[in-house]
Scaffold this active site. Structure first.
Site, short mmCIF file in Angstrom:
data_model
loop_
_atom_site.label_atom_id
_atom_site.label_comp_id
_atom_site.label_asym_id
_atom_site.label_seq_id
_atom_site.Cartn_x
_atom_site.Cartn_y
_atom_site.Cartn_z
N ASP A 72 44.88 44.03 46.55
CA ASP A 72 46.18 44.28 47.37
C ASP A 72 46.98 45.26 47.09
OD1 ASP A 72 45.00 42.27 49.00
OD2 ASP A 72 46.36 40.63 48.34
N ARG B 222 33.98 35.91 46.75
CA ARG B 222 33.96 34.31 46.36
C ARG B 222 33.78 33.29 47.68
NH1 ARG B 222 38.45 31.55 42.14
NH2 ARG B 222 39.78 31.97 44.00
N ASP C 12 47.45 40.38 42.55
CA ASP C 12 46.21 40.72 42.96
C ASP C 12 45.99 42.35 43.16
OD1 ASP C 12 44.36 41.55 45.28
OD2 ASP C 12 43.84 39.38 45.21
N THR D 42 32.41 26.67 47.60
CA THR D 42 31.82 26.69 46.04
C THR D 42 32.68 27.27 45.03
OG1 THR D 42 30.33 28.52 46.01
CG2 THR D 42 29.30 26.31 46.90
#
Length: 211
Positions: free
Chosen positions: A205, A106, A202, A110
Site C-alpha cells: 500500500d 492469502r 503495509d 484458511t
C-alpha cells in the site's frame, strides 16, 4: 540441508534510510525511492560471498592479474506485488541477473498463501536465487515461494527482506533450514493481525498508494 543464517545488514546508510521508510509521514514517492536505495545497498551485503576467479587484463600501463565474479549465475525472484518495489534497486548492482516472479494471495478462509502466478527463467535451476519481499511477518508467503522454487528443482536460495519479525524468521528456518535470510532490521514481534511491530505498515500500500 544446512543451517540457514540470519544476516542483519546494519550499515549506517541502510539504518538511516530505514528510519524514513518507517515514518508514516513519508510520501509514496519518497517511500518508493528509499526502498529502492536500501535494496541497492542490501545487494552489496547479500553478494558478499560470491566467488571470484583471477583473469589477466592489460591496463594502459601493464598487464596484470585481476578478479572477476565466477560461479553460479544469479536470479531475482520478487514476490508480487510488494517485492517489485525492491527489484530495480537490486538490479542496479546485478544488471545481468535474470528475473522471475511469484504471485501469492492469502486465502480469506484458511489464511494460507495461494500461488496464482509463477514465471521463472528457463535456466532457473542453474542459478543462485534471491527471493525478494519487503516484509517477513508470519513467514507464510516466503515459505510458499521457496516451496514453489524447490518443487521446480532450485537448490540455491536466499531471502531478502527489509524488516522481519522473529516469528517469521523461525518459521522460514524451520521449513527451509538451508535458506539464508538477509534483513535490514529484526523487529520486536507480530501483533494479533500478523502485522510487524513496530514495522512500517503495509509495504504494498505504501509503495503504490493503495489501501
Amino acid at each position: 540441508m544446512g543451517n540457514g543464517k540470519l544476516v542483519i545488514c546494519d550499515h549506517p546508510l541502510i539504518q538511516h534510510k530505514l528510519t524514513f521508510i518507517r515514518d508514516e509521514r513519508t510520501t509514496t514517492k519518497d517511500f518508493r525511492e528509499l526502498v529502492d536505495e536500501v535494496a541497492t545497498l542490501m545487494a552489496y551485503e547479500i553478494t558478499r560471498d560470491i566467488p571470484l576467479v583471477t583473469v589477466t587484463v592489460k591496463t594502459p600501463v601493464a598487464e596484470t592479474e585481476s578478479r572477476v565474479i565466477s560461479g553460479r549465475m544469479l536470479g531475482l525472484v520478487p514476490i508480487l506485488r510488494a517485492g517489485l518495489g525492491m527489484l530495480d534497486g537490486v538490479l542496479k548492482c546485478l544488471p545481468a541477473a535474470k528475473v522471475g516472479h511469484i504471485g501469492l494471495f492469502r486465502d480469506p478462509d484458511t489464511l494460507q498463501p495461494v500461488e496464482y502466478y509463477t514465471k521463472l527463467p528457463t535456466d532457473v535451476t542453474e542459478r543462485e536465487l534471491i527471493v525478494i519481499d519487503p516484509m517477513l511477518a508470519t513467514g507464510g508467503s516466503a515459505i510458499a515461494a521457496i516451496d514453489v522454487l524447490k518443487k521446480r528443482g532450485c537448490t540455491q536460495i536466499k531471502m531478502m527482506n527489509l524488516i522481519a519479525a522473529p516469528e517469521g524468521v523461525k518459521a522460514v528456518h524451520d521449513a527451509h533450514p538451508d535458506v539464508d535470510i538477509y534483513v535490514a532490521a529484526m523487529d520486536e514481534r507480530l501483533d494479533e493481525h500478523g502485522y510487524i511491530i513496530p514495522g512500517l505498515g503495509d509495504a504494498g500500500d505504501r509503495l503504490y498508494g493503495t489501501k
